[in-house]
Write an enzyme that holds these catalytic residues in place. Structure first.
Site, PDB file in Angstrom:
ATOM      1  N   HIS A 239      71.409 -68.141 -29.961  1.00 37.81           N
ATOM      2  CA  HIS A 239      70.268 -67.161 -30.816  1.00 37.81           C
ATOM      3  C   HIS A 239      69.613 -66.761 -29.499  1.00 37.81           C
ATOM      4  O   HIS A 239      68.912 -65.519 -29.728  1.00 37.81           O
ATOM      5  CB  HIS A 239      69.746 -67.900 -31.773  1.00 37.81           C
ATOM      6  CG  HIS A 239      70.445 -68.296 -32.757  1.00 37.81           C
ATOM      7  ND1 HIS A 239      71.016 -69.540 -33.033  1.00 37.81           N
ATOM      8  CD2 HIS A 239      71.209 -67.501 -33.836  1.00 37.81           C
ATOM      9  CE1 HIS A 239      71.813 -69.391 -34.381  1.00 37.81           C
ATOM     10  NE2 HIS A 239      72.152 -68.437 -34.484  1.00 37.81           N
TER      11      HIS A 239
ATOM     12  N   LYS B  83      80.192 -64.271 -30.602  1.00 42.30           N
ATOM     13  CA  LYS B  83      80.708 -65.674 -31.245  1.00 42.30           C
ATOM     14  C   LYS B  83      81.340 -65.216 -32.445  1.00 42.30           C
ATOM     15  O   LYS B  83      82.527 -65.543 -32.768  1.00 42.30           O
ATOM     16  CB  LYS B  83      79.752 -66.694 -31.389  1.00 42.30           C
ATOM     17  CG  LYS B  83      80.079 -67.940 -32.099  1.00 42.30           C
ATOM     18  CD  LYS B  83      80.244 -69.142 -31.438  1.00 42.30           C
ATOM     19  CE  LYS B  83      80.708 -70.051 -32.329  1.00 42.30           C
ATOM     20  NZ  LYS B  83      80.379 -70.248 -33.578  1.00 42.30           N
TER      21      LYS B  83
ATOM     22  N   GLN C  97      82.391 -60.762 -37.488  1.00 38.73           N
ATOM     23  CA  GLN C  97      81.345 -60.103 -38.178  1.00 38.73           C
ATOM     24  C   GLN C  97      81.081 -58.933 -37.283  1.00 38.73           C
ATOM     25  O   GLN C  97      80.722 -57.970 -37.623  1.00 38.73           O
ATOM     26  CB  GLN C  97      80.272 -61.300 -38.263  1.00 38.73           C
ATOM     27  CG  GLN C  97      78.994 -60.681 -38.615  1.00 38.73           C
ATOM     28  CD  GLN C  97      77.892 -61.860 -38.740  1.00 38.73           C
ATOM     29  OE1 GLN C  97      77.877 -62.408 -39.925  1.00 38.73           O
ATOM     30  NE2 GLN C  97      77.222 -62.321 -37.675  1.00 38.73           N
TER      31      GLN C  97
ATOM     32  N   ARG D  50      76.457 -75.554 -36.309  1.00 38.33           N
ATOM     33  CA  ARG D  50      77.556 -76.426 -37.140  1.00 38.33           C
ATOM     34  C   ARG D  50      77.725 -77.693 -36.192  1.00 38.33           C
ATOM     35  O   ARG D  50      78.005 -78.687 -36.533  1.00 38.33           O
ATOM     36  CB  ARG D  50      78.375 -75.886 -37.549  1.00 38.33           C
ATOM     37  CG  ARG D  50      78.438 -75.024 -38.735  1.00 38.33           C
ATOM     38  CD  ARG D  50      79.696 -74.165 -39.240  1.00 38.33           C
ATOM     39  NE  ARG D  50      79.269 -73.071 -40.031  1.00 38.33           N
ATOM     40  CZ  ARG D  50      79.283 -72.988 -41.306  1.00 38.33           C
ATOM     41  NH1 ARG D  50      79.802 -73.885 -42.065  1.00 38.33           N
ATOM     42  NH2 ARG D  50      79.096 -71.943 -41.933  1.00 38.33           N
TER      43      ARG D  50
HETATM   44  O1  PAF Z   1      75.426 -64.471 -38.271  1.00 36.70           O
HETATM   45  C1  PAF Z   1      74.751 -64.662 -39.003  1.00 36.70           C
HETATM   46  O2  PAF Z   1      73.801 -65.574 -38.659  1.00 36.70           O
HETATM   47  C2  PAF Z   1      74.578 -64.040 -40.341  1.00 36.70           C
HETATM   48  O3  PAF Z   1      76.110 -63.798 -40.916  1.00 36.70           O
HETATM   49  C3  PAF Z   1      73.904 -62.713 -40.512  1.00 36.70           C
HETATM   50  C4  PAF Z   1      74.403 -61.602 -39.426  1.00 36.70           C
HETATM   51  C5  PAF Z   1      72.481 -63.187 -40.020  1.00 36.70           C
HETATM   52  C6  PAF Z   1      73.860 -62.192 -41.916  1.00 36.70           C
HETATM   53  O4  PAF Z   1      73.337 -63.239 -42.864  1.00 36.70           O
END
Ligand code: PAF
Length: 294
Positions: free
Chosen positions: A41, A159, A163, A197
């Protein structure tokens, strides 16, 4: 300077507009997260803070994307440590709303659907997960948007490859006025892709989990050397590792995530692809991926 933490939409919009005006800024970078932040992050946050006049991180554990209430309850919540990490990265604002602030009328009745791509790979074992993730992303992209004509960028990690592709599709298909910036995976020195995790792995499971990046690197080297992709060999490598139960390992098109033609197992590899892997390691489900280039 410690980022200002805001919990309501009104405070966020006022604070972001105020900072943009004060700095005569013309760009806002957003980092969507569910907290429990790690160096992966931090790469997103540094990219957002480094390339925009104002940067915002959102921290919201979105109930819509958890199929299982236990998984939702178990999700780590570490706001103070998260804010400290974001401070190091130079982020200006943290938006940490409550569930009631995001969904004041209860779970939304109208939602984004991820479509067929949302049902494959991660979606196959987590029904509804991507609909829930895209719905909150759509909502929060609107909430955090800077006033026009500022440039708006949102940073997503590679990663979560599926998504990322789905968010890119949503933004293109539904004309969201935001640029999606992909940020490469951050790995520990031993090769394990960083994930919130990983903290649930025992030392033995952690060692077992290293087979995932080893198998990806094996395929990456074969692709680089124009060799046929030994997908069976990579799968067998994972299946023989202790504590690891392979869910899928597939080589796909990086933009559509459509599986590559079967003959990639036999003919010399040319071009670009992405290899996706998911496995249960002890009690934890892990995903990883790697681009393949000849
Ligand atoms: O990748 C994530 O942490 C989540 O899926 C996100 C994009 C913040 C949406 O809740």
């Amino acid at each position: 300077m410690s980022p200002r933490v805001v919990t309501t939409q009104a405070d966020l919009q006022e604070a972001a507009a105020g900072l943009l005006a004060e700095r005569r800024g013309s760009s806002l970078g957003l980092v969507p997260t569910m907290g429990a932040l790690h160096s992966g992050h931090a790469a997103l946050a540094r990219a957002a803070a480094g390339s925009n006049d104002v940067s915002v991180a959102w921290i919201f554990v979105n109930p819509l994307q958890f199929g299982d209430a236990t998984d939702l309850d178990r999700y780590p919540r570490t706001l103070d440590a998260d804010v400290a990490l974001l401070e190091d990265c130079g982020v200006d604002l943290v938006f940490a709303p409550s569930v009631e602030e995001v969904y004041p009328a209860g779970p939304p009745r109208v939602r984004i659907t991820a479509g067929e791509l949302g049902e494959r790979f991660e979606g196959a074992s987590r029904p509804g997960h991507f609909d829930g993730a895209l719905t909150v992303v759509a909502k929060l992209l609107h909430l955090c948007a800077p006033p026009a004509p500022a440039t708006y960028r949102a940073y997503f990690g590679q990663k979560d490859a599926q998504q990322l592709v789905l968010v890119q599709r949503m933004v293109a298909d539904l004309n969201f006025a935001v640029e999606i910036v992909p940020v490469p995976i951050v790995r520990a020195e031993d090769g394990l892709a960083l994930s919130s995790r990983n903290r649930f792995l025992s030392p033995e499971e952690h060692d077992g989990a290293l087979v995932l990046s080893r198998a990806l690197r094996y395929l990456e080297a074969r692709a680089r050397n124009h060799e046929a992709l030994d997908i069976d060999g990579a799968q067998a490598m994972i299946e023989s590792a202790p504590h690891v139960q392979l869910d899928y390992l597939e080589v796909v098109d990086p933009e559509t995530l459509a599986p590559l033609a079967e003959n990639c197992r036999r003919v010399p590899f040319r071009g670009e692809a992405l290899v996706l892997v998911a496995a249960a390691v002890g009690p934890v489900r892990l995903i990883d991926n790697m681009p393949l280039r000849s």
